[in-house]
Design a protein around this motif. Structure first.
Motif, short mmCIF file in Angstrom:
data_model
loop_
_atom_site.label_atom_id
_atom_site.label_comp_id
_atom_site.label_asym_id
_atom_site.label_seq_id
_atom_site.Cartn_x
_atom_site.Cartn_y
_atom_site.Cartn_z
N MET A 1 46.41 -29.15 43.43
CA MET A 1 46.14 -27.74 43.76
C MET A 1 46.51 -26.81 42.61
O MET A 1 45.93 -25.74 42.47
CB MET A 1 46.91 -27.34 45.02
CG MET A 1 46.22 -27.76 46.30
SD MET A 1 44.55 -27.12 46.49
CE MET A 1 44.86 -25.36 46.60
N HIS A 2 47.48 -27.20 41.78
CA HIS A 2 47.89 -26.33 40.67
C HIS A 2 46.71 -26.06 39.73
O HIS A 2 46.54 -24.94 39.23
CB HIS A 2 49.05 -26.96 39.89
CG HIS A 2 50.34 -26.94 40.62
ND1 HIS A 2 50.96 -25.77 41.02
CD2 HIS A 2 51.15 -27.95 41.06
CE1 HIS A 2 52.08 -26.06 41.65
NE2 HIS A 2 52.22 -27.38 41.69
N ARG A 3 45.89 -27.08 39.52
CA ARG A 3 44.72 -26.91 38.64
C ARG A 3 43.75 -25.89 39.22
O ARG A 3 43.19 -25.07 38.49
CB ARG A 3 44.04 -28.26 38.45
CG ARG A 3 42.87 -28.23 37.48
CD ARG A 3 42.33 -29.63 37.26
NE ARG A 3 41.14 -29.61 36.42
CZ ARG A 3 40.45 -30.70 36.11
NH1 ARG A 3 40.83 -31.89 36.58
NH2 ARG A 3 39.38 -30.62 35.35
N ILE A 4 43.56 -25.93 40.54
CA ILE A 4 42.64 -24.98 41.19
C ILE A 4 43.21 -23.57 41.13
O ILE A 4 42.50 -22.60 40.83
CB ILE A 4 42.38 -25.42 42.65
CG1 ILE A 4 41.57 -26.73 42.65
CG2 ILE A 4 41.63 -24.33 43.41
CD1 ILE A 4 41.33 -27.29 44.02
N ILE A 5 44.49 -23.43 41.42
CA ILE A 5 45.13 -22.11 41.39
C ILE A 5 45.08 -21.52 39.99
O ILE A 5 44.76 -20.34 39.81
CB ILE A 5 46.59 -22.21 41.89
CG1 ILE A 5 46.60 -22.57 43.38
CG2 ILE A 5 47.32 -20.88 41.65
CD1 ILE A 5 47.98 -22.92 43.91
N ASP A 6 45.38 -22.34 38.98
CA ASP A 6 45.30 -21.87 37.60
C ASP A 6 43.88 -21.41 37.26
O ASP A 6 43.69 -20.41 36.56
CB ASP A 6 45.72 -22.98 36.62
CG ASP A 6 47.21 -23.24 36.65
OD1 ASP A 6 47.95 -22.38 37.18
OD2 ASP A 6 47.63 -24.31 36.16
N GLY A 7 42.89 -22.13 37.78
CA GLY A 7 41.50 -21.75 37.54
C GLY A 7 41.17 -20.40 38.15
O GLY A 7 40.49 -19.58 37.53
N VAL A 8 41.65 -20.15 39.37
CA VAL A 8 41.42 -18.86 40.03
C VAL A 8 42.05 -17.73 39.22
O VAL A 8 41.43 -16.67 39.00
CB VAL A 8 41.99 -18.87 41.46
CG1 VAL A 8 41.95 -17.47 42.06
CG2 VAL A 8 41.21 -19.84 42.35
N LEU A 9 43.26 -17.94 38.75
CA LEU A 9 43.96 -16.91 37.98
C LEU A 9 43.25 -16.63 36.65
O LEU A 9 43.16 -15.48 36.21
CB LEU A 9 45.41 -17.31 37.76
CG LEU A 9 46.25 -17.45 39.05
CD1 LEU A 9 47.65 -17.92 38.73
CD2 LEU A 9 46.28 -16.14 39.82
N ARG A 10 42.75 -17.70 36.01
CA ARG A 10 42.00 -17.51 34.77
C ARG A 10 40.70 -16.76 35.02
O ARG A 10 40.28 -15.93 34.23
CB ARG A 10 41.69 -18.87 34.11
CG ARG A 10 42.88 -19.52 33.44
CD ARG A 10 42.44 -20.56 32.41
NE ARG A 10 41.47 -21.49 32.94
CZ ARG A 10 41.79 -22.60 33.63
NH1 ARG A 10 43.06 -22.88 33.87
NH2 ARG A 10 40.84 -23.41 34.05
N PHE A 11 40.07 -17.08 36.16
CA PHE A 11 38.84 -16.37 36.53
C PHE A 11 39.10 -14.88 36.68
O PHE A 11 38.34 -14.04 36.19
CB PHE A 11 38.28 -16.94 37.84
CG PHE A 11 37.25 -16.08 38.49
CD1 PHE A 11 35.96 -15.99 37.97
CD2 PHE A 11 37.56 -15.34 39.63
CE1 PHE A 11 35.01 -15.17 38.58
CE2 PHE A 11 36.62 -14.53 40.24
CZ PHE A 11 35.34 -14.44 39.71
N GLN A 12 40.20 -14.55 37.35
CA GLN A 12 40.52 -13.14 37.58
C GLN A 12 40.76 -12.39 36.28
O GLN A 12 40.31 -11.25 36.12
CB GLN A 12 41.75 -13.03 38.49
CG GLN A 12 41.50 -13.53 39.91
CD GLN A 12 42.78 -13.63 40.73
OE1 GLN A 12 43.89 -13.49 40.21
NE2 GLN A 12 42.63 -13.90 42.01
#
Length: 224
Positions: A1-12
């Motif tokens: 899940m950390h990879r997905i969360i990091d992706g969301v934050l980078r997207f933002q």
């Protein structure tokens, strides 16, 4: 899940903010120009394959890119198609299969799916494609070739199922909807597209005009 969360934050921080005008517009409305019906396989990413922006394509995904024929027990796929075609007035509809499809492998090999009864019931909507392949290829034929044929025939069968949906049938009869049958080849990145005029799949190119749209328009005379 950390990879997905990091992706969301980078997207933002790296994408959303830099395209604020686009996302502000999308926050108020959507106007996609194509419906893209694809398999849920993780290797198939419609927006990546088509290089489309958010809001460009209306994506419907399920195991085997299957479209059940229209009936009284309409499900999520039928509802999504109806909304896209009738509610949003989208003029283009693509059914996209892909190489090495797990759903098609299960059909071809008659896999026992006792522990996945929902999957077994779902892929029966591709039974016609299997029977076509069985009629045209001997059991001794190379499995890879039969699987490739099944993937392509399944796209055509799902396009036929599409035409049973009232919203789709009406738009086709009015000449307001074009259909496209694609097969995405994962390893090469190429796409096969069905040409209804030639009655065969051809390679998609920049100048391609191939469509899978059936000729369903009736010309009615005007009586005085």
């Amino acid at each position: 899940m950390h990879r997905i969360i990091d992706g969301v934050l980078r997207f933002q921080t790296e994408i959303h903010g830099k395209r604020q005008e686009l996302f502000s517009e999308l926050g108020e409305r959507q106007k996609p120009f194509a419906v893209f019906i694809a398999c849920s396989d993780s290797r198939v990413v419609p927006e990546l394959l088509t290089q489309c922006d958010p809001g460009d394509i209306f994506v419907i995904r399920n195991a085997g890119n299957i479209i059940p024929s229209y009936g009284p027990a309409s499900g999520g796929v039928s509802a999504s198609i109806e909304y896209a075609v009738q509610g949003l007035g989208i003029p283009n509809l693509i059914v996209c299969g892909h190489s090495d499809c797990g759903a098609m492998k299960a059909i071809l090999r008659d896999d026992k799916l006792d522990k996945m009864p929902a999957v077994g019931a779902w892929i029966k909507h591709a039974a016609a494609a299997k029977q076509i392949v069985e009629a045209r290829f001997s059991p001794e034929e190379d499995e890879k070739r039969r699987l490739n044929a099944l993937v392509h025939e399944n796209v055509l069968c799902q396009l036929r199922n599409l035409a049973t949906h009232p919203a789709v049938a009406a738009k086709l009869a009015a000449g307001q909807l074009s259909l496209h049958g694609w097969v995405y080849n994962i390893d090469s990145g190429t796409v096969d597209t069905f040409d209804a005029e030639k009655q065969e799949f051809v390679t998609l190119t920049r100048d391609s005009t191939a469509q899978a749209t059936p000729k369903l328009i009736v010309r009615y005379s005007q009586k005085k």
